[in-house]
Design a protein around this motif. Structure first.
Motif, PDB file in Angstrom:
ATOM      1  N   ASN A  92      51.095  18.692  39.755  1.00 34.32           N
ATOM      2  CA  ASN A  92      52.447  18.268  39.386  1.00 34.32           C
ATOM      3  C   ASN A  92      53.374  19.465  39.212  1.00 34.32           C
ATOM      4  O   ASN A  92      54.535  19.425  39.620  1.00 34.32           O
ATOM      5  CB  ASN A  92      52.413  17.431  38.109  1.00 34.32           C
ATOM      6  CG  ASN A  92      51.836  16.057  38.335  1.00 34.32           C
ATOM      7  OD1 ASN A  92      51.790  15.570  39.453  1.00 34.32           O
ATOM      8  ND2 ASN A  92      51.356  15.440  37.270  1.00 34.32           N
ATOM      9  N   MET A  93      52.861  20.534  38.601  1.00 32.07           N
ATOM     10  CA  MET A  93      53.681  21.725  38.412  1.00 32.07           C
ATOM     11  C   MET A  93      53.953  22.427  39.741  1.00 32.07           C
ATOM     12  O   MET A  93      55.044  22.931  39.968  1.00 32.07           O
ATOM     13  CB  MET A  93      53.016  22.677  37.424  1.00 32.07           C
ATOM     14  CG  MET A  93      53.044  22.166  35.998  1.00 32.07           C
ATOM     15  SD  MET A  93      52.270  23.287  34.837  1.00 32.07           S
ATOM     16  CE  MET A  93      53.475  24.589  34.792  1.00 32.07           C
ATOM     17  N   MET A  94      52.956  22.450  40.618  1.00 32.58           N
ATOM     18  CA  MET A  94      53.151  23.092  41.919  1.00 32.58           C
ATOM     19  C   MET A  94      54.132  22.318  42.787  1.00 32.58           C
ATOM     20  O   MET A  94      54.860  22.908  43.586  1.00 32.58           O
ATOM     21  CB  MET A  94      51.810  23.231  42.643  1.00 32.58           C
ATOM     22  CG  MET A  94      50.895  24.258  42.035  1.00 32.58           C
ATOM     23  SD  MET A  94      49.299  24.314  42.845  1.00 32.58           S
ATOM     24  CE  MET A  94      49.726  25.172  44.355  1.00 32.58           C
ATOM     25  N   ARG A  99      59.753  24.459  42.392  1.00 28.43           N
ATOM     26  CA  ARG A  99      58.856  25.351  43.118  1.00 28.43           C
ATOM     27  C   ARG A  99      58.176  24.724  44.328  1.00 28.43           C
ATOM     28  O   ARG A  99      57.219  25.282  44.835  1.00 28.43           O
ATOM     29  CB  ARG A  99      57.847  25.958  42.159  1.00 28.43           C
ATOM     30  CG  ARG A  99      56.964  25.033  41.428  1.00 28.43           C
ATOM     31  CD  ARG A  99      56.091  25.754  40.409  1.00 28.43           C
ATOM     32  NE  ARG A  99      56.808  26.354  39.326  1.00 28.43           N
ATOM     33  CZ  ARG A  99      57.091  25.739  38.180  1.00 28.43           C
ATOM     34  NH1 ARG A  99      56.702  24.527  37.979  1.00 28.43           N
ATOM     35  NH2 ARG A  99      57.742  26.372  37.228  1.00 28.43           N
ATOM     36  N   ILE A 100      58.678  23.607  44.808  1.00 30.74           N
ATOM     37  CA  ILE A 100      58.042  22.957  45.957  1.00 30.74           C
ATOM     38  C   ILE A 100      58.133  23.821  47.208  1.00 30.74           C
ATOM     39  O   ILE A 100      57.165  23.917  47.978  1.00 30.74           O
ATOM     40  CB  ILE A 100      58.634  21.546  46.215  1.00 30.74           C
ATOM     41  CG1 ILE A 100      57.881  20.825  47.339  1.00 30.74           C
ATOM     42  CG2 ILE A 100      60.105  21.623  46.560  1.00 30.74           C
ATOM     43  CD1 ILE A 100      56.518  20.406  46.998  1.00 30.74           C
ATOM     44  N   TYR A 101      59.260  24.489  47.423  1.00 30.80           N
ATOM     45  CA  TYR A 101      59.398  25.336  48.600  1.00 30.80           C
ATOM     46  C   TYR A 101      58.496  26.567  48.496  1.00 30.80           C
ATOM     47  O   TYR A 101      57.856  26.956  49.480  1.00 30.80           O
ATOM     48  CB  TYR A 101      60.855  25.761  48.809  1.00 30.80           C
ATOM     49  CG  TYR A 101      61.761  24.597  49.100  1.00 30.80           C
ATOM     50  CD1 TYR A 101      61.555  23.818  50.233  1.00 30.80           C
ATOM     51  CD2 TYR A 101      62.805  24.257  48.262  1.00 30.80           C
ATOM     52  CE1 TYR A 101      62.371  22.735  50.509  1.00 30.80           C
ATOM     53  CE2 TYR A 101      63.621  23.186  48.522  1.00 30.80           C
ATOM     54  CZ  TYR A 101      63.403  22.425  49.647  1.00 30.80           C
ATOM     55  OH  TYR A 101      64.207  21.355  49.926  1.00 30.80           O
ATOM     56  N   ALA A 102      58.441  27.167  47.326  1.00 28.22           N
ATOM     57  CA  ALA A 102      57.574  28.331  47.135  1.00 28.22           C
ATOM     58  C   ALA A 102      56.110  27.949  47.321  1.00 28.22           C
ATOM     59  O   ALA A 102      55.337  28.698  47.928  1.00 28.22           O
ATOM     60  CB  ALA A 102      57.799  28.927  45.747  1.00 28.22           C
ATOM     61  N   ILE A 107      51.186  28.109  50.520  1.00 23.57           N
ATOM     62  CA  ILE A 107      50.042  27.423  51.132  1.00 23.57           C
ATOM     63  C   ILE A 107      50.071  27.615  52.653  1.00 23.57           C
ATOM     64  O   ILE A 107      49.025  27.839  53.280  1.00 23.57           O
ATOM     65  CB  ILE A 107      50.036  25.935  50.744  1.00 23.57           C
ATOM     66  CG1 ILE A 107      49.703  25.797  49.256  1.00 23.57           C
ATOM     67  CG2 ILE A 107      49.033  25.156  51.588  1.00 23.57           C
ATOM     68  CD1 ILE A 107      49.843  24.406  48.705  1.00 23.57           C
ATOM     69  N   GLY A 108      51.251  27.552  53.247  1.00 20.28           N
ATOM     70  CA  GLY A 108      51.369  27.804  54.685  1.00 20.28           C
ATOM     71  C   GLY A 108      50.922  29.207  55.060  1.00 20.28           C
ATOM     72  O   GLY A 108      50.216  29.405  56.062  1.00 20.28           O
ATOM     73  N   ALA A 136      55.072  35.505  49.426  1.00 24.51           N
ATOM     74  CA  ALA A 136      55.143  34.111  48.976  1.00 24.51           C
ATOM     75  C   ALA A 136      54.500  33.953  47.607  1.00 24.51           C
ATOM     76  O   ALA A 136      54.998  33.192  46.765  1.00 24.51           O
ATOM     77  CB  ALA A 136      54.470  33.196  49.987  1.00 24.51           C
ATOM     78  N   LEU A 137      53.402  34.662  47.356  1.00 25.02           N
ATOM     79  CA  LEU A 137      52.749  34.602  46.048  1.00 25.02           C
ATOM     80  C   LEU A 137      53.655  35.171  44.957  1.00 25.02           C
ATOM     81  O   LEU A 137      53.752  34.604  43.865  1.00 25.02           O
ATOM     82  CB  LEU A 137      51.417  35.352  46.072  1.00 25.02           C
ATOM     83  CG  LEU A 137      50.660  35.403  44.758  1.00 25.02           C
ATOM     84  CD1 LEU A 137      50.240  34.002  44.325  1.00 25.02           C
ATOM     85  CD2 LEU A 137      49.450  36.305  44.874  1.00 25.02           C
ATOM     86  N   ILE A 138      54.327  36.261  45.245  1.00 28.95           N
ATOM     87  CA  ILE A 138      55.253  36.841  44.269  1.00 28.95           C
ATOM     88  C   ILE A 138      56.390  35.863  43.991  1.00 28.95           C
ATOM     89  O   ILE A 138      56.743  35.621  42.826  1.00 28.95           O
ATOM     90  CB  ILE A 138      55.793  38.198  44.777  1.00 28.95           C
ATOM     91  CG1 ILE A 138      54.670  39.233  44.762  1.00 28.95           C
ATOM     92  CG2 ILE A 138      56.973  38.667  43.927  1.00 28.95           C
ATOM     93  CD1 ILE A 138      55.022  40.529  45.457  1.00 28.95           C
ATOM     94  N   TRP A 139      56.966  35.280  45.036  1.00 30.68           N
ATOM     95  CA  TRP A 139      58.070  34.337  44.850  1.00 30.68           C
ATOM     96  C   TRP A 139      57.600  33.098  44.077  1.00 30.68           C
ATOM     97  O   TRP A 139      58.296  32.596  43.212  1.00 30.68           O
ATOM     98  CB  TRP A 139      58.656  33.965  46.194  1.00 30.68           C
ATOM     99  CG  TRP A 139      59.972  33.281  46.093  1.00 30.68           C
ATOM    100  CD1 TRP A 139      60.224  31.963  46.322  1.00 30.68           C
ATOM    101  CD2 TRP A 139      61.217  33.861  45.709  1.00 30.68           C
ATOM    102  NE1 TRP A 139      61.555  31.702  46.116  1.00 30.68           N
ATOM    103  CE2 TRP A 139      62.180  32.839  45.736  1.00 30.68           C
ATOM    104  CE3 TRP A 139      61.607  35.153  45.347  1.00 30.68           C
ATOM    105  CZ2 TRP A 139      63.514  33.071  45.424  1.00 30.68           C
ATOM    106  CZ3 TRP A 139      62.931  35.375  45.037  1.00 30.68           C
ATOM    107  CH2 TRP A 139      63.858  34.344  45.077  1.00 30.68           C
TER     108      TRP A 139
END
Length: 164
Positions: A92-94, A99-102, A107-108, A136-139
């Motif tokens: 749910n948090m992810m 933060r859905i785009y991040a 994951i991509g 992406a991990l940092i963002w």
């Protein structure tokens, strides 16, 4: 989230008989763990993830092994928080609109890094995918810190502003 805030603030509704804390939320179900087991699972998963990321630095000159160790280490480290809050709350948090785009980009990038390392066997593409994964991990991580992404964006705009 309210129980987490109440737990850390030491407050609540004033009822001293309740012993709810954020580790006990959602403990009912098929895969219920005690708070101690959750802490052990979190610590073991995080330690294994960090160890894999450290080991990946040793084999940095072999991009395919580096990509595998680094990616699996990242996934374990991020997944370790699921032991604390539960997999449903983690998802749910992810998938929160903030933060859905991040999350999708991270994951991509993980999938692309694994494809480049395992299927394509291209060192250059694997290295580029790992760089994208790190960014992406940092963002993604910055999305958990209030106003961090806005501050980083403004800093990057000021650093890259090339008015002549």
């Amino acid at each position: 989230m309210q129980k987490l805030n109440d737990f850390f603030s030491g407050g609540g509704d004033g009822d001293d008989t309740t012993t709810d804390n954020f580790l006990e939320d959602g403990s009912e179900g098929l895969c219920s763990l005690s708070p101690t087991q959750r802490m052990y699972g979190f610590a073991a998963s995080l330690a294994t993830g960090l160890l894999l990321m450290f080991l990946s630095m040793i084999v940095f000159s072999i991009p395919i092994k580096f990509a595998l160790l680094f990616t699996f280490g990242n996934v374990l480290a991020i997944g370790s928080t699921a032991f604390l809050m539960g997999p449903e709350q983690q998802m749910n948090m992810m998938l929160d609109p903030v933060r859905i785009y991040a999350t999708s980009i991270y994951i991509g990038c993980v999938v692309i890094a694994l494809i480049c390392a395992l299927l394509i066997h291209s060192k250059i593409l694997t290295f580029l995918a790992i760089l994208c994964e790190i960014c992406a991990l940092i963002w993604y991580s910055l999305s958990y810190i209030p106003f961090a992404r806005r501050m980083v964006s403004e800093i990057m705009i000021r650093l890259c502003d090339t008015e002549l």
